[in-house]
Structure formats: structure tokens, C-alpha cells
Write an enzyme that holds these catalytic residues in place. Structure first.
Site, PDB file in Angstrom:
ATOM      1  N   GLU A 210      17.353 -83.356 -11.995  1.00 48.79           N
ATOM      2  CA  GLU A 210      16.838 -81.990 -11.766  1.00 48.79           C
ATOM      3  C   GLU A 210      16.854 -81.144 -13.044  1.00 48.79           C
ATOM      4  O   GLU A 210      17.340 -80.002 -13.043  1.00 48.79           O
ATOM      5  CB  GLU A 210      17.629 -81.306 -10.649  1.00 48.79           C
ATOM      6  CG  GLU A 210      17.427 -81.973  -9.309  1.00 48.79           C
ATOM      7  CD  GLU A 210      18.027 -81.223  -8.118  1.00 48.79           C
ATOM      8  OE1 GLU A 210      18.803 -80.268  -8.319  1.00 48.79           O
ATOM      9  OE2 GLU A 210      17.716 -81.609  -6.977  1.00 48.79           O
ATOM     10  N   GLU A 333      16.396 -87.927  -3.672  1.00 50.51           N
ATOM     11  CA  GLU A 333      17.255 -87.069  -2.844  1.00 50.51           C
ATOM     12  C   GLU A 333      16.395 -86.482  -1.748  1.00 50.51           C
ATOM     13  O   GLU A 333      15.420 -85.778  -2.030  1.00 50.51           O
ATOM     14  CB  GLU A 333      17.876 -85.928  -3.661  1.00 50.51           C
ATOM     15  CG  GLU A 333      18.976 -86.364  -4.596  1.00 50.51           C
ATOM     16  CD  GLU A 333      19.666 -85.189  -5.296  1.00 50.51           C
ATOM     17  OE1 GLU A 333      19.799 -84.106  -4.684  1.00 50.51           O
ATOM     18  OE2 GLU A 333      20.056 -85.363  -6.454  1.00 50.51           O
TER      19      GLU A 333
END
Ligand code: AHR
Length: 540
Positions: A210, A333
Site C-alpha cells: 500500500e 487483501e
């Protein structure tokens, strides 16, 4: 930096009107289910018509050094349930039985501040580290070698995350050398000194986590990250040319840089990577769905859109480069997560193994997870890896306490995918009545995905009924050959969408036998109760 700041950032971005308008999960939805006409749902199945081969890594999971995922989750030397290595044997048996094919580790936000060298070598020499992502203490008693040993025990493949936040490309390549080179180099010799003669030959690696998010340690601009990812990939491939590398895509459609980030990153590293990552957590909140479960259960279609948009960016960058390579996607995810997402649920207060992100899942979460699995299957042509985030104790299907483990509601659709989805994903045609969800349009009440296994001819259908009040008759039309017999027929449903399983009442939401569908010629008919997800498997 605590990860609650991620939410704050997203909230601010949304208020400032920065959030991409294509995101279906934003804004108030205005819709409701109205009584559908009594029409039958028709499903057409032709075992010759398939979307793609199913990569089993589509049903992977994730373990982060976060809360009680590792410590007290899979590793608990003080527990009566642990073996001499400190591994919880009840958890090992459960994961083995589930057959989880791949597990991402060690993060997540954690990885962006992690020095892998702190977690290898004699345990007494390993430092206690302050994990800044979750404000927690990590004793480092569990590190790379313990994870590899655990993977071997449960029979899963590691998907290793690399620190591209505070970490350098050189450190990433050193970890590859430590894991994958046989001997005779600085880092392979260190592994041998640590008692591991055989290299692990880890194939799949995530280049950071991320990195688009201002909450991420070492967050940077897309071009900066793209250059760093390319450099890391080059150095890692000098060590081991066989690696499969995943670059960080957008953290979700909520970010102001959604898709732009992906494009800029790939402009820099397209030629050096194999895949791009996507992340997504779904919520049934006032801000996202207005708390309306009919909209919440449609959210897997928003995941479908996110995949389509990300594929489009990958192919646009590839097309402009006249590249013969097509990237695959790693949805590394995904889950439902919104209750344990603020305050003390995301701040470890400098404790070891704090209770963080211990989301309690209910029936509607399990139904959506079923829908999300359907979406992943339908996209098996491009999504080759996906990780239910996470596996134990942290936003997880399985929880542990001192005496054993608990299967949360979402455990069941996940375990069905692992058990029943094999072979090729069918290109199923579904004709279903619909209801309207604003910003999404017409949403079918019935959502179906399926697989056919060319090896044994078994066909499995996964069916979601989003209708909260009515059952639907589903007629399956076998276009080429009708299967001989039903092997399994299981259902998850209930009257209370908010019902949960707890250690005291672990069986409130559990699978039940689903009345066997009736067959006649080339048609099979089943009655899907309201608020339900089912799997039916037929033998050839
Ligand atoms: O899975 C929990 C967290 O969610 C991960 O650490 C991070 O990558 C994401 O924001």
C-alpha cells in the site's frame, strides 16, 4: 503512524470531494428491494464453456505481524496446545485441513518498517522491536525461518512481502538471497549458519505494501515507488531470475489517486514485474451503504468493477509499450472490515500480541464473502492470487483462545471454495430478476459462479440469494450433459443477519444440509431460501 490514520485520511478525502466518483461504495445509496415478480431464475451451464483455469492461489490468505495473528495465533510457545516449536497444533491441523494454498506474510502495514534481519538467527539475540504501524511490540521470536517452517507444516506456499518503505532494494535482494540461494554467498551462508541448509526457493514476492497510502511508512509518489519497485525487481532477479513479482497497486477505489497511481507505477516498472496488487475491505456503515444490507450484499459487484478497471489500466500501459506481456492481478487483501477499525482496535499501546482488528463476523458478512468468492472465480482469467485478509485472530475466519479455536461465520464460504472449487471456472449464464441499487443499477437477486473439474467431471455451483425476504426457485439448465448425481448440497442461512458465532455459542451460524435439488432430464431445480449462500456439487 497508527493505521487508524488511513480511515481519517479516506474520510477527509471523501469530504473534500477527492474520492473517485467511480467508486460504488461511496455516497449514500438510495434503494430497496421491492417484491420481485415470481419469475424463475434460469442458470445455463455448459461444461465446454469456461472462463479460465482456476489457480488455487485464488483462495489464499494472509498473516501479518499484527495483534494476535502470529503471537497467540499460530505461535504460542506457552500454550498447552503448542508443539515443541511453539506452533499451535490445533491451528496447524485446521489450516492443513482447509488446504490454504498460499499465505502472504509478514505484512501489511507492518512490513514497511520491518527489518527482516531482526527476525533471524539465535532467538536470544533478536531485538524487541517497536512496530510503528500498529504501535505494538514485536519480540521477533517468530521470523522468516519460523514462517517457512510453519508453511511446510501446514502445506502452504509463502507469498513474501518486502519492505519498500524504510527498506532498500538491496535489503530486498538480500532477503531473496537468504531464502533462495543454495550456498557460497554472504546471505545464503548466513541462512546455513542459522541451521537451514536447504534454500526455500520462494517464488512469489510483493514489492512493498500500500505504498500509495499516506498512512504507510515510507509512503511516496507513484513515480518514486515505480522506480524503486523496478530497481528492487532488477536486483532481486539478479539473485534469482525465476521470481514472480507483484507491484503495489492502489489500496482501493477510495483513494484520490485510484488508477492514476497504478498507471504511473506501471509506467516505471511494467517490464520488471509480473503482477499488480489490489486491496479492498467492505463495510456496512451509514457512510457506505446507509446500513442497508440489500446494498451491502451487492458489493461484490463493486469488487468486480474494481478488477475490470485495474485490468484496463494494466492493459493500457502494456498496450502503449507494445508489450507482449499481460500482467495478472494479486488481490492480496480482501474481506469485510469496519467494526474493529478505530481507537484501541488499531492501537497496540506498545503491548505484545494486543487484541487488534478482532472483527466479529455475522451472517450477512458471510453471505457477502460468498459473493466476493464468486466474483474472484469469475475473474480467474486475470486474478491469479487472492488473499482473504487475514487468517487468524485479525479480521479472520478463525479465532483462538487459550483452550481452542472458533470458526467465525466467514469461515464457511471460504472453506467451501477451498473444498469444492476445482478445475475450470464455468462461464455460467444467469437470468435473474433484479432490484435497483443507486450508483450500481440493477442488481440480480441471484449470483452464481461455478467450476468443472476436467479430471473427474465434478461440477460445483456457488449460489448467493441476495433477497432478504423471499426464496427464489433456481432452474439449472445443463446445456451439454446433465450430471449423474448430487454429491453435496450445503447451505448457510438464518433469520438474523446480525447473528454471530462466539466461543460460548459457536454454532449460531453454521452450514446446514440443503434439500437436494430435484432433477428432471436436462434441468435441475433448487429453492434458494432468502439470505442464503449455497454450494451444490454434482458427480459426472
Ligand atoms: O489487513 C490489515 C491492514 O489493512 C494491512 O496491514 C494493510 O495493508 C491494510 O490497510
Amino acid at each position: 503512524m497508527f493505521s487508524s490514520s488511513r480511515r481519517k485520511f479516506l474520510r477527509q478525502a471523501s469530504v473534500a470531494g477527492l474520492v473517485c466518483s467511480t467508486d460504488l461504495a461511496l455516497g449514500r445509496f438510495l434503494s430497496a428491494q421491492v417484491a420481485p415478480s415470481a419469475s424463475t431464475v434460469r442458470v445455463y451451464v455448459d461444461s465446454r464453456r469456461a472462463i479460465a483455469s482456476l489457480d488455487r492461489n485464488l483462495f489464499g490468505s494472509f498473516l501479518e505481524h499484527l495483534g494476535r495473528a502470529i503471537y497467540e495465533g499460530i505461535y504460542d510457545p506457552g500454550s498447552k496446545l503448542s508443539d515443541s516449536n511453539g506452533f499451535r497444533t490445533d491451528v496447524v491441523n485446521e489450516i492443513k485441513k482447509l488446504g490454504v494454498p498460499i499465505v502472504r506474510y509478514p505484512g501489511g502495514n507492518f512490513v514497511s518498517g520491518y527489518n527482516w534481519l531482526d527476525g533471524v538467527g539465535p532467538k536470544q539475540d533478536r531485538p524487541v522491536q517497536l512496530d510503528k504501524a500498529w504501535n505494538s511490540l514485536n519480540s521477533n521470536q517468530f521470523g522468516t525461518n519460523e514462517f517457512m517452517a510453519w508453511c511446510k507444516m501446514v502445506g502452504t506456499e509463502p507469498l513474501m512481502g518486502l519492505n519498500l518503505g524504510t527498506g532498500t532494494a538491496e535489503e530486498a535482494a538480500a532477503l531473496v538471497e537468504y531464502c533462495n540461494v543454495d550456498q557460497g554467498t554472504k546471505w545464503s551462508n548466513l541462512r546455513r549458519k542459522h541451521g537451514i541448509a536447504e534454500p526455500y526457493r520462494v517464488q512469489k514476492w510483493c514489492l512493498g505494501n500500500e505504498m500509495d497510502g499516506p498512512w504507510q511508512i515510507g509512503h511516496m509518489l507513484a513515480t518514486e515507488y515505480g522506480l524503486k519497485a523496478a530497481d528492487a525487481a532488477r536486483q532481486m532477479r539478479y539473485v534469482d531470475p525465476s521470481l514472480k513479482l507483484v507491484a503495489c497497486g492502489s489500496s482501493g477505489p477510495f483513494t484520490p489517486t485510484y488508477l492514476e497511481w497504478d498507471r504511473e507505477v506501471l509506467e516505471q516498472c511494467y517490464d520488471y514485474v509480473d503482477a499488480l496488487s489490489l486491496h479492498r475491505y467492505f463495510e456496512n456503515t451509514e457512510a457506505t451503504t446507509g446500513g442497508d444490507s440489500t446494498k451491502f450484499l451487492a458489493m461484490n459487484l463493486s469488487m468486480e468493477q474494481q478488477i475490470a478497471e485495474t485490468v484496463a489500466v494494466c492493459d493500457m500501459v502494456g498496450g502503449r509499450r507494445h508489450s507482449s506481456k499481460k500482467l495478472w492481478l494479486s488481490f492480496d487483501e480482501w474481506n469485510v472490515w469496519y467494526r474493529a477499525r478505530n481507537g484501541s482496535d488499531v492501537n497496540g499501546n506498545r503491548q505484545s500480541a494486543p487484541h487488534l482488528l478482532e472483527e466479529v463476523y455475522n451472517l450477512e458478512d458471510a453471505l457477502l464473502v460468498g459473493g466476493l468468492i464468486n466474483t474472484l472465480m469469475r475473474n480467474a482469467g486475470r486474478v491469479k492470487v487472492a488473499c482473504l485478509a487475514q487468517l487468524i485472530n485479525v479480521i479472520a475466519p478463525i479465532m483462538t483462545n487459550a483452550n481452542g479455536l472458533l470458526r467465525q461465520t466467514i469461515y464457511y464460504p471460504y472453506s467451501w471454495a477451498l473444498q469444492f472449487a476445482h478445475g475450470r471456472v464455468l462461464d455460467v449464464l444467469v437470468e435473474s430478476p433484479t432490484y435497483e441499487v443507486s450508483k450500481m443499477g440493477e442488481v440480480p437477486y441471484i449470483d452464481v459462479a461455478g467450476t468443472v473439474n476436467p479430471e473427474d467431471g465434478k461440477v460445483s455451483l456457488f449460489v448467493l440469494n441476495r433477497d432478504l425476504t423471499k426464496s427464489h426457485q433456481v432452474e439449472v439448465n445443463w446445456e451439454d450433459r446433465a450430471p449423474a448425481r448430487i454429491l453435496s448440497s450445503i447451505l448457510l442461512t438464518g433469520t438474523d443477519l446480525k447473528a454471530t458465532n462466539t466461543f460460548d455459542a459457536p454454532q449460531r451460524v453454521i452450514p446446514q444440509a440443503f434439500e437436494k435439488p430435484s432433477a428432471s432430464g436436462s434441468k435441475t431445480t433448487l429453492e434458494m431460501p432468502p439470505r442464503s449462500y449455497a454450494v451444490i456439487q454434482w458427480g459426472a
